[in-house]
Design a protein around this motif. Sequence first.
Motif, PDB file in Angstrom:
ATOM      1  N   VAL A  73       0.840  -1.203   0.000  1.00  0.00           N
ATOM      2  CA  VAL A  73       0.000   0.000   0.000  1.00  0.00           C
ATOM      3  C   VAL A  73       0.869   1.245   0.000  1.00  0.00           C
ATOM      4  O   VAL A  73       0.679   2.166  -0.806  1.00  0.00           O
ATOM      5  CB  VAL A  73      -0.947   0.002   1.221  1.00  0.00           C
ATOM      6  N   GLU A  74       1.852   1.291   0.903  1.00  0.00           N
ATOM      7  CA  GLU A  74       2.670   2.488   1.056  1.00  0.00           C
ATOM      8  C   GLU A  74       3.480   2.807  -0.189  1.00  0.00           C
ATOM      9  O   GLU A  74       3.724   3.972  -0.503  1.00  0.00           O
ATOM     10  CB  GLU A  74       3.593   2.327   2.265  1.00  0.00           C
ATOM     11  N   GLU A  75       3.875   1.773  -0.927  1.00  0.00           N
ATOM     12  CA  GLU A  75       4.627   1.996  -2.154  1.00  0.00           C
ATOM     13  C   GLU A  75       3.807   2.727  -3.208  1.00  0.00           C
ATOM     14  O   GLU A  75       4.362   3.316  -4.133  1.00  0.00           O
ATOM     15  CB  GLU A  75       5.119   0.660  -2.721  1.00  0.00           C
ATOM     16  N   ARG A  76       2.491   2.684  -3.071  1.00  0.00           N
ATOM     17  CA  ARG A  76       1.619   3.290  -4.073  1.00  0.00           C
ATOM     18  C   ARG A  76       0.971   4.591  -3.604  1.00  0.00           C
ATOM     19  O   ARG A  76       0.131   5.154  -4.296  1.00  0.00           O
ATOM     20  CB  ARG A  76       0.545   2.272  -4.485  1.00  0.00           C
ATOM     21  N   LEU A  77       1.343   5.066  -2.441  1.00  0.00           N
ATOM     22  CA  LEU A  77       0.810   6.330  -1.944  1.00  0.00           C
ATOM     23  C   LEU A  77       1.591   7.503  -2.534  1.00  0.00           C
ATOM     24  O   LEU A  77       2.806   7.417  -2.736  1.00  0.00           O
ATOM     25  CB  LEU A  77       0.888   6.386  -0.418  1.00  0.00           C
ATOM     26  N   VAL A  78       0.901   8.591  -2.786  1.00  0.00           N
ATOM     27  CA  VAL A  78       1.556   9.804  -3.290  1.00  0.00           C
ATOM     28  C   VAL A  78       2.401  10.432  -2.195  1.00  0.00           C
ATOM     29  O   VAL A  78       3.516  10.885  -2.420  1.00  0.00           O
ATOM     30  CB  VAL A  78       0.503  10.801  -3.814  1.00  0.00           C
ATOM     31  N   PHE A  79       1.842  10.448  -0.976  1.00  0.00           N
ATOM     32  CA  PHE A  79       2.563  10.960   0.194  1.00  0.00           C
ATOM     33  C   PHE A  79       2.860   9.760   1.087  1.00  0.00           C
ATOM     34  O   PHE A  79       2.004   9.303   1.832  1.00  0.00           O
ATOM     35  CB  PHE A  79       1.720  12.001   0.930  1.00  0.00           C
ATOM     36  N   ASP A  80       4.076   9.239   0.982  1.00  0.00           N
ATOM     37  CA  ASP A  80       4.353   7.942   1.589  1.00  0.00           C
ATOM     38  C   ASP A  80       4.880   8.033   3.011  1.00  0.00           C
ATOM     39  O   ASP A  80       4.734   7.079   3.775  1.00  0.00           O
ATOM     40  CB  ASP A  80       5.355   7.174   0.725  1.00  0.00           C
TER      41      ASP A  80
END
Length: 202
Positions: A137-144
Motif C-alpha cells: 500500500v505504502e509503495e503506491r501512496l503519493v505521500f508515503d
Amino acid sequence: MGLYDRYLALRHRLHDADAPAHVAVVITERDLLEQGAYETLSTFLGWAFEYGATRVTVSVSVLDEAVIPTLSRELRAIDAPRPVAVREPGDTERADAPIRINIGLGGKREFAAAVRRIAESVESGELAPEDVDADEVEERLVFDDEPDLLIKTGAERLSDFLIWQSVYSELYFTDVNWRDFRKRDYLRAVLDYQNRQRRFGR
C-alpha cells in the motif's frame, strides 16, 4: 523575536528529546484567502527547518475543486527554504521533496487509488494476493512518509488528511487560526511533541 519566543526557543534547544523530523500541517483553502496567508506559510516552513525538521508536508483541504489550479500556481511559486513538490487530485506520482504540498488530495481518495493499483497488479499476475501487505500500500501512496508531528489550526478535525500515514503521528490541535499563527505557536507545538512519550500504537 520577542522575549517569550526566545524563552520557548531556549526550552526547545535544551530539551532532551528530539524535535520532530517530519512536520505536517493542515490548512484550508479559506485560510489561504486571508491577507498574508502565503507569507505565513513561507515563514512557517522556515521555522520548521530552523527547529529540526528535515521534511514538511502541507495539506490544503479544498471544498471547491475549481480553485485548485489557482492554489497550485500560487503554492508552486511560494518563497520556500527547500525544494517543493505540489500534488493535486488525480496525481499518482510520489511527492518526493523536502517540502510536499497536497492540494485537495484527500486521504480516502489517495488510499482508494493505491488499492485500485494493487488490484490491477493482482489481476495482471504481477502480484499474488497473499503478498498484499502494508508495504505494498505504502509503495503506491503519493505521500508515503509518516509525519512525526501533525498540526491542525483552527479546529479539532483532520479534514481527511493522510488517514493511512498519520495513524502513529502525534496530533497537535490549536484554536489559533492560520492568519494568526506565530513562531510561539509553532514552538509550543514542537515542545508539546518533545514532552510526549511516543507509543506507535503500543
